[in-house]
Each structure stands twice: as C-alpha cells, then as structure tokens.
Enzyme design. Structure first.
Site: not given
Ligand code: SAH
Length: 332
Positions: A80, A93, A100, A104, A107, A202, A278, A321
């Site tokens: 995506e 993006c 991945c 986390c 996510c 992050s 989110n 995100c």
């Molecule tokens: N793996 C990388 C790239 C992903 S960027 C990273 O961790 O930075 C996507 C961003 O959205 C990251 O900051 C991630 O932590 C955040 N993210 C992931 N799940 C999310 C959610 N459910 N709500 C808001 N932000 C989220």
C-alpha cells in the site's frame, strides 16, 4: 544502466537513454522506448517487467485530499502507498517492505511479520505509478508506509539516490523523509551516506519502560542511545529531527510523560509530531482524548519544544499512520 546496456552488447549512451525512459519519462512499457532498437527492447522484455507493479485498487478519501493505492507485485504480494495533497505540493508515503518485523503493538503493518524487502525499483514504482495516475507532480516523499526502512538499508539508500537523481524524477533530498523506529547502528550508517534527507524517529514514549510496552525494538535500542545518535545526526547534518509520538490512552499521554519528554528534547534541534492514535481493530490500544492531547502539547510548548498535532488525513479509507497492512484481502 550503462553497465546493463554494455552487458547486452549495446553502447553506453543506450544505457543513458534507458535510464531516461524508466526514471524521467516513467515509461509504462518497453515498446514506448522508440529510440532503442527493437532487438534491445526484446532483450529487455525477456529480463525485466515494466511497470514493476500495477494499481490493484484505489480508495479516495471524502475530502479527496488522500488516495490509498493498493499495488500488486508480479510475485503476488500486495503493498500500500498513500498520496496526500497539501498546499505546498503532493506527497507520497511509500512502503519499504512487504510487512514488517518490528512488532509494534499498535501498528497493523506488523501483524503478520515480514514477508520480504522491497527493491529500490519497487519503491520508485510506487511514486512513478502514483504520479502517472494522478497526473500531478509528486514533490515530497515520505518513507513511512509499511515496513521499517532501515531494516532494508541498502535498497532505501539506493531509492533515495535514484529519486533525487537529476536525470530522473529529480525530487530534492530535502523533500524526502525517512522514518525509523530507532535502529541506532543503522542511523549511524545513514549518516555516513551524507544524504540531505529528513530523519523522523518513532519515539512514542518518554522512557524505556513505557517504550518497551509497545515497541519490542526498545529492548535493543535504549532511548538514551537514540537521543545520543540524534544529537550526532543534528550536529553532522545541521538538519532538524522529527520525533513521532502516537498518543495512546493511559499509556504515554500523561502530563508527567510530557515533562519527561521535554527534558529529553531540551537543547536538541527537534520537532515533536503528536499523532492521535489510529485504532487498529486487532489491537487493544485506544486513542488519547482530545483534552489529553492538548494538555500534552501545551506542556511541550511551555518548555519551548516545537510541537504540532498531525493533521489526520485518510483515516476514513484506512490510509492513516499504522493502518497499512499487507493482508488486506483477508481483512477487508
Ligand atoms: N517503521 C518505521 C516507518 C513507519 S512510519 C517507523 O517506525 O518509523 C509510520 C508511523 O506511524 C510510525 O511513527 C509509526 O510508529 C506510526 N504508527 C504506527 N501505528 C500507528 C497507529 N495505529 N496510530 C498512529 N500512528 C501509528
């Protein structure tokens, strides 16, 4: 591509023409490359696939400022990417991996682990195909889709270099952001590449104890070390670092968390981006209330830390995100 042309018995300038077709004109097929000989094109067709992926599904947000693309790769994987329209330009993006492995807990991208890395070409294709589909120039690229970019280091660096190549789509490195969950050795490696890109970390917590609750990588990379490498990064590049901080109710959104984060950020050229979480249906993390987010923000402001709350785009089409996933077929 010069080496490629030479290896196929062609002259070096044919390689340059091929580069121009692929990266500047973003040709959709080898047959469009009319200044290359029929024989060369046939040879290329037998070895490579163009385009590297096709639009499989497209969802447009109500406000029409966000489009989520689902791309089908030749091996059957699906990734995506998200297009966002801003006043200052259009941003894409991109995903850097299929899935991945960072784990986390908030996510969706990590729900079924990592399938494979994307190649630099597959990352470029996301930008090229979206630019062609929208008919509008892409000015900014953020590597914030599915995947951990620094877990696919070589391809991401190659991607950045090709994206900013003046003979290609020529997107300024200053308009490219790479986001990482904080792999400190890889950030040091990135510094050695001397790129002009923006780095986003992050963070999502002010200390290791809270960070480890939601981010398994925090056990390997202590927050102290992350700040250390960030200071080095800012010193070396002169560029401001962004910290992403997703607000999770009852986990990381208290006043004292904001105070602790402020202490860490003091004196560092940084910017904190608060992201209202989110919610992902498989996960039990909940979004902080608006009042908590405002309170958190005002504590940072009082401590003179640059802070903004990320404007939500595309959450109605699951393009926000943390909502990108590889197994959409099973879940939608
Ligand atoms: N793996 C990388 C790239 C992903 S960027 C990273 O961790 O930075 C996507 C961003 O959205 C990251 O900051 C991630 O932590 C955040 N993210 C992931 N799940 C999310 C959610 N459910 N709500 C808001 N932000 C989220």
């Amino acid at each position: 591509m010069i080496e490629l042309a030479l290896s196929m018995g062609e002259k070096a300038f044919r390689g340059r023409q091929l580069f121009q077709w692929v990266h500047q004109k973003q040709a959709g097929s080898f047959d469009e490359m009319t200044n290359l000989s029929h024989q060369f094109r046939e040879q290329l067709k037998s070895k490579f696939v163009l385009p590297a992926m096709t639009v499989f599904q497209k969802q447009i947000s109500r406000k029409k400022d966000t489009i989520k693309y689902l791309f089908l790769l030749p091996d059957g994987n699906v990734i995506e990417s998200v297009w966002m329209k801003y006043r200052y330009g259009n941003s894409v993006c991109v995903s850097s991996q299929v899935g991945c492995r960072m784990g986390c807990t908030f996510c969706a991208s990590t729900l079924n682990g990592l399938t494979r890395n994307l190649t630099a070409g597959e990352m470029l294709s996301q930008v090229y195909e979206i630019q062609k589909d929208t008919g509008e120039r892409v000015s900014h690229v953020i590597v914030m889709g599915m995947g951990e970019p620094l877990d696919n280091f070589a391809s991401v660096v190659r991607f950045v270099r090709l994206l900013s190549d003046e003979k290609g789509i020529c997107i300024s490195q200053r308009n490219i952001t790479v986001s990482t969950c904080g792999l400190t050795e890889a950030i040091r490696d990135l510094m050695r590449e001397h790129l002009q890109i923006s780095l986003a970390i992050s963070l999502h917590a002010p200390n290791d104890e809270i960070r480890q609750k939601t981010m398994p990588v925090a056990k390997r990379y202590p927050i102290e070390e992350i700040f250390e490498v960030c200071r080095e990064y800012v010193e070396q590049t002169g560029r401001r670092i962004t910290f992403e901080y997703s607000m999770i109710a009852g986990v990381n959104d208290r006043k004292e968390h904001a105070e602790e984060l402020s202490r860490r950020c003091k004196g560092l050229n940084c910017h904190v981006n608060l992201i209202p979480l989110n919610e992902v249906k498989e996960r039990d993390c909940r979004r902080s209330g608006e009042a908590e987010i405002e309170r958190f923000k005002s504590v940072l402001e009082k401590n003179h830390i640059n802070v903004t709350v990320r404007r939500e785009m595309g959450s109605d089409i699951d393009a926000a995100c943390g909502q990108l996933r590889k197994n959409y077929l099973e879940t939608s």
